[in-house]
Motif scaffolding. Structure first.
Motif, PDB file in Angstrom:
ATOM      1  N   THR A  14      28.670  46.049  20.422  1.00  0.00           N
ATOM      2  CA  THR A  14      28.316  46.879  19.274  1.00  0.00           C
ATOM      3  C   THR A  14      26.815  46.960  19.014  1.00  0.00           C
ATOM      4  O   THR A  14      26.304  48.029  18.675  1.00  0.00           O
ATOM      5  CB  THR A  14      29.017  46.390  17.983  1.00  0.00           C
ATOM      6  OG1 THR A  14      28.643  45.046  17.725  1.00  0.00           O
ATOM      7  CG2 THR A  14      30.526  46.503  18.105  1.00  0.00           C
ATOM      8  N   ARG A  15      26.107  45.852  19.176  1.00  0.00           N
ATOM      9  CA  ARG A  15      24.674  45.839  18.856  1.00  0.00           C
ATOM     10  C   ARG A  15      23.768  46.163  20.032  1.00  0.00           C
ATOM     11  O   ARG A  15      22.653  46.644  19.849  1.00  0.00           O
ATOM     12  CB  ARG A  15      24.257  44.471  18.304  1.00  0.00           C
ATOM     13  CG  ARG A  15      24.769  44.127  16.937  1.00  0.00           C
ATOM     14  CD  ARG A  15      24.098  44.934  15.834  1.00  0.00           C
ATOM     15  NE  ARG A  15      22.673  44.774  15.773  1.00  0.00           N
ATOM     16  CZ  ARG A  15      22.012  44.076  14.883  1.00  0.00           C
ATOM     17  NH1 ARG A  15      22.664  43.475  13.930  1.00  0.00           N
ATOM     18  NH2 ARG A  15      20.707  44.002  14.908  1.00  0.00           N
ATOM     19  N   PHE A  16      24.256  45.873  21.257  1.00  0.00           N
ATOM     20  CA  PHE A  16      23.387  46.022  22.423  1.00  0.00           C
ATOM     21  C   PHE A  16      23.909  47.041  23.434  1.00  0.00           C
ATOM     22  O   PHE A  16      23.340  47.198  24.503  1.00  0.00           O
ATOM     23  CB  PHE A  16      23.160  44.659  23.090  1.00  0.00           C
ATOM     24  CG  PHE A  16      22.391  43.714  22.205  1.00  0.00           C
ATOM     25  CD1 PHE A  16      21.003  43.697  22.216  1.00  0.00           C
ATOM     26  CD2 PHE A  16      23.050  42.877  21.330  1.00  0.00           C
ATOM     27  CE1 PHE A  16      20.291  42.856  21.381  1.00  0.00           C
ATOM     28  CE2 PHE A  16      22.348  42.023  20.483  1.00  0.00           C
ATOM     29  CZ  PHE A  16      20.965  42.020  20.510  1.00  0.00           C
ATOM     30  N   GLY A  17      24.996  47.711  23.108  1.00  0.00           N
ATOM     31  CA  GLY A  17      25.497  48.798  23.940  1.00  0.00           C
ATOM     32  C   GLY A  17      26.089  48.390  25.277  1.00  0.00           C
ATOM     33  O   GLY A  17      26.162  49.204  26.189  1.00  0.00           O
ATOM     34  N   VAL A  18      26.524  47.151  25.393  1.00  0.00           N
ATOM     35  CA  VAL A  18      27.151  46.713  26.640  1.00  0.00           C
ATOM     36  C   VAL A  18      28.550  47.323  26.695  1.00  0.00           C
ATOM     37  O   VAL A  18      29.346  47.125  25.774  1.00  0.00           O
ATOM     38  CB  VAL A  18      27.241  45.167  26.708  1.00  0.00           C
ATOM     39  CG1 VAL A  18      28.042  44.726  27.908  1.00  0.00           C
ATOM     40  CG2 VAL A  18      25.850  44.563  26.729  1.00  0.00           C
ATOM     41  N   PRO A  19      28.846  48.078  27.764  1.00  0.00           N
ATOM     42  CA  PRO A  19      30.198  48.649  27.880  1.00  0.00           C
ATOM     43  C   PRO A  19      31.240  47.530  27.981  1.00  0.00           C
ATOM     44  O   PRO A  19      31.059  46.581  28.745  1.00  0.00           O
ATOM     45  CB  PRO A  19      30.138  49.450  29.185  1.00  0.00           C
ATOM     46  CG  PRO A  19      28.677  49.694  29.432  1.00  0.00           C
ATOM     47  CD  PRO A  19      27.970  48.496  28.853  1.00  0.00           C
ATOM     48  N   PRO A  20      32.309  47.618  27.204  1.00  0.00           N
ATOM     49  CA  PRO A  20      33.324  46.553  27.203  1.00  0.00           C
ATOM     50  C   PRO A  20      33.866  46.228  28.593  1.00  0.00           C
ATOM     51  O   PRO A  20      34.148  45.069  28.894  1.00  0.00           O
ATOM     52  CB  PRO A  20      34.431  47.104  26.304  1.00  0.00           C
ATOM     53  CG  PRO A  20      33.769  48.112  25.446  1.00  0.00           C
ATOM     54  CD  PRO A  20      32.638  48.682  26.269  1.00  0.00           C
ATOM     55  N   ASP A  31      22.775  41.562  34.419  1.00  0.00           N
ATOM     56  CA  ASP A  31      23.841  42.469  34.854  1.00  0.00           C
ATOM     57  C   ASP A  31      24.245  43.408  33.726  1.00  0.00           C
ATOM     58  O   ASP A  31      24.693  44.530  33.965  1.00  0.00           O
ATOM     59  CB  ASP A  31      25.088  41.698  35.307  1.00  0.00           C
ATOM     60  CG  ASP A  31      24.898  40.943  36.606  1.00  0.00           C
ATOM     61  OD1 ASP A  31      23.957  41.266  37.358  1.00  0.00           O
ATOM     62  OD2 ASP A  31      25.691  40.013  36.855  1.00  0.00           O
ATOM     63  N   LEU A  32      24.125  42.926  32.502  1.00  0.00           N
ATOM     64  CA  LEU A  32      24.498  43.708  31.331  1.00  0.00           C
ATOM     65  C   LEU A  32      23.319  44.492  30.764  1.00  0.00           C
ATOM     66  O   LEU A  32      23.379  45.031  29.659  1.00  0.00           O
ATOM     67  CB  LEU A  32      25.078  42.781  30.259  1.00  0.00           C
ATOM     68  CG  LEU A  32      26.297  41.965  30.699  1.00  0.00           C
ATOM     69  CD1 LEU A  32      26.743  41.031  29.575  1.00  0.00           C
ATOM     70  CD2 LEU A  32      27.434  42.859  31.153  1.00  0.00           C
ATOM     71  N   ASP A  33      22.244  44.561  31.556  1.00  0.00           N
ATOM     72  CA  ASP A  33      21.022  45.301  31.193  1.00  0.00           C
ATOM     73  C   ASP A  33      20.327  44.741  29.957  1.00  0.00           C
ATOM     74  O   ASP A  33      19.715  45.482  29.183  1.00  0.00           O
ATOM     75  CB  ASP A  33      21.297  46.793  31.004  1.00  0.00           C
ATOM     76  CG  ASP A  33      21.652  47.479  32.302  1.00  0.00           C
ATOM     77  OD1 ASP A  33      21.133  47.050  33.356  1.00  0.00           O
ATOM     78  OD2 ASP A  33      22.454  48.430  32.274  1.00  0.00           O
ATOM     79  N   LEU A  34      20.403  43.414  29.791  1.00  0.00           N
ATOM     80  CA  LEU A  34      19.676  42.763  28.705  1.00  0.00           C
ATOM     81  C   LEU A  34      18.403  42.146  29.273  1.00  0.00           C
ATOM     82  O   LEU A  34      18.461  41.219  30.074  1.00  0.00           O
ATOM     83  CB  LEU A  34      20.549  41.687  28.051  1.00  0.00           C
ATOM     84  CG  LEU A  34      21.831  42.207  27.400  1.00  0.00           C
ATOM     85  CD1 LEU A  34      22.698  41.047  26.936  1.00  0.00           C
ATOM     86  CD2 LEU A  34      21.524  43.130  26.251  1.00  0.00           C
ATOM     87  N   ASP A  35      17.273  42.682  28.873  1.00  0.00           N
ATOM     88  CA  ASP A  35      15.997  42.172  29.353  1.00  0.00           C
ATOM     89  C   ASP A  35      15.446  41.149  28.363  1.00  0.00           C
ATOM     90  O   ASP A  35      16.109  40.800  27.374  1.00  0.00           O
ATOM     91  CB  ASP A  35      15.005  43.320  29.567  1.00  0.00           C
ATOM     92  CG  ASP A  35      14.749  44.129  28.298  1.00  0.00           C
ATOM     93  OD1 ASP A  35      15.120  43.682  27.188  1.00  0.00           O
ATOM     94  OD2 ASP A  35      14.157  45.211  28.415  1.00  0.00           O
ATOM     95  N   SER A  36      14.263  40.669  28.619  1.00  0.00           N
ATOM     96  CA  SER A  36      13.665  39.627  27.774  1.00  0.00           C
ATOM     97  C   SER A  36      13.536  40.069  26.321  1.00  0.00           C
ATOM     98  O   SER A  36      13.789  39.275  25.403  1.00  0.00           O
ATOM     99  CB  SER A  36      12.296  39.225  28.318  1.00  0.00           C
ATOM    100  OG  SER A  36      12.435  38.687  29.605  1.00  0.00           O
ATOM    101  N   LEU A  37      13.166  41.305  26.096  1.00  0.00           N
ATOM    102  CA  LEU A  37      13.035  41.805  24.726  1.00  0.00           C
ATOM    103  C   LEU A  37      14.392  41.836  24.033  1.00  0.00           C
ATOM    104  O   LEU A  37      14.518  41.453  22.863  1.00  0.00           O
ATOM    105  CB  LEU A  37      12.405  43.199  24.731  1.00  0.00           C
ATOM    106  CG  LEU A  37      12.096  43.806  23.367  1.00  0.00           C
ATOM    107  CD1 LEU A  37      11.158  42.909  22.570  1.00  0.00           C
ATOM    108  CD2 LEU A  37      11.481  45.183  23.530  1.00  0.00           C
ATOM    109  N   SER A  38      15.419  42.250  24.750  1.00  0.00           N
ATOM    110  CA  SER A  38      16.775  42.253  24.190  1.00  0.00           C
ATOM    111  C   SER A  38      17.215  40.843  23.822  1.00  0.00           C
ATOM    112  O   SER A  38      17.906  40.634  22.816  1.00  0.00           O
ATOM    113  CB  SER A  38      17.775  42.840  25.190  1.00  0.00           C
ATOM    114  OG  SER A  38      17.493  44.180  25.468  1.00  0.00           O
TER     115      SER A  38
END
Length: 79
Positions: A14-20, A31-38
């Motif tokens: 919900t908050r970071f847009g990771v597809p379920p 893998d979930l496209d979360l970088d250092s800033l995220s």
């Protein structure tokens, strides 16, 4: 730990847009496209959601979701 995993899953979708469909305990945060800033933002959100501090030096994009859940649980959040 299933309840905590579910809560982290909901937060990331919900908050970071990771597809379920991409969410798995063994997926790395990268893998979930979360970088250092995220991850810095996740630390702030985790403080509000779980009541624990997750510092940017405690998580990295190479950590798995399972590792992240374990870290939160180790800070006293019921799994």
């Amino acid at each position: 730990m299933d309840d905590l995993l579910r809560r982290v899953s909901e937060l990331l979708t919900t908050r970071f847009g990771v597809p379920p469909e991409e969410f798995r305990a063994d997926a790395t945060l990268a893998d979930l496209d979360l970088d250092s800033l995220s991850l810095v933002e996740f630390g702030l959100v985790a403080e509000k959601e779980f009541g624990v501090l997750v510092g940017e030096d405690e998580i990295s994009p190479t950590d798995t979701v399972g590792t992240l859940v374990g870290l939160i649980a180790s800070k006293g959040v019921p799994a």
